[in-house]
Design a protein around this motif. Sequence first.
Motif: not given
Length: 294
Positions: A13, A21, A23, A70
């Motif tokens: 992350r 953020t 993923y 995400s």
Amino acid sequence: MAADFLPGFARHRIDTAPGVTIYARSGGSGPPVLLLHGHPQTLSTWLHIGPRLAERRSVVAMDLRGYGDSSKPEGGGRHEAYSKRVMAADAVAVMRALGHERFAVIGHDRGGRVAHRLALDHGEAVEKIAVFDIAPTATMYARTDKDFATRYFWWFFFIQPAPLPERLIGADPDYFLRHHIENQSKTPGSTPPDLYAEYLRCYADPACRHAICEDYRASAGIDLDHDAADADKRITTPLLALWGAKGTVGKTYDVLATWREKAHDVTGRALDCGHTLQEEQPDEVLAELERFLA
């Protein structure tokens, strides 16, 4: 427990912007390759490709902002948070965080549009670029006709002002998603039930559906402005274009010709499938990628 479609891949992350953020999963070692999915998929679409590429390469697959796991930030007045310029910056930040300054990028559908902008804005970081089943965004909008608008109706549905498309899709996300995937794919069974369940897990999230619409709204607005400003700019790294012979893009456009308007070194061909090449014809896709990346 949800299926793991990239077994052995590490999970990350990575903060790429304030409040955002991304993923990502990573596996393998060797020359780095970034995999970018399209709509309505997630990074799990690379289940057949990622592990096999990772036998010889450092592979990173990420969920685009707004998709999968995400972040799903608000788009802004011009949907600028989902411009391909911003999404490309996410990709560069992810790769740098994982220690990769220069890499190949492979993008399907929306991911291909991010890859296109990535090659224009960050040419120093992109070694090679492969795009799956797309023509350039500006080209597709400029050459839209009744046939294309009928086949790709969501390009014009998703861009309607919020919350109209979000609410209509939200009435039955499962039906909309299943219809979309089954209409795009021309290879029955290529999206198995567990993979479909993963896509539906994400599509069932109202924030995800809103972000997807913002992605398309950006493509019909701010992305076209960015493309117009770069109309004379060409991708200088080698570009591989693959598309489905049974899909809309291949039937509507001379795909190689459209990319030769945007890049200097273009190769590619059609595969015997529909839109989702990496799920429908993974062996052929992998063979093409191995030749291209070698």
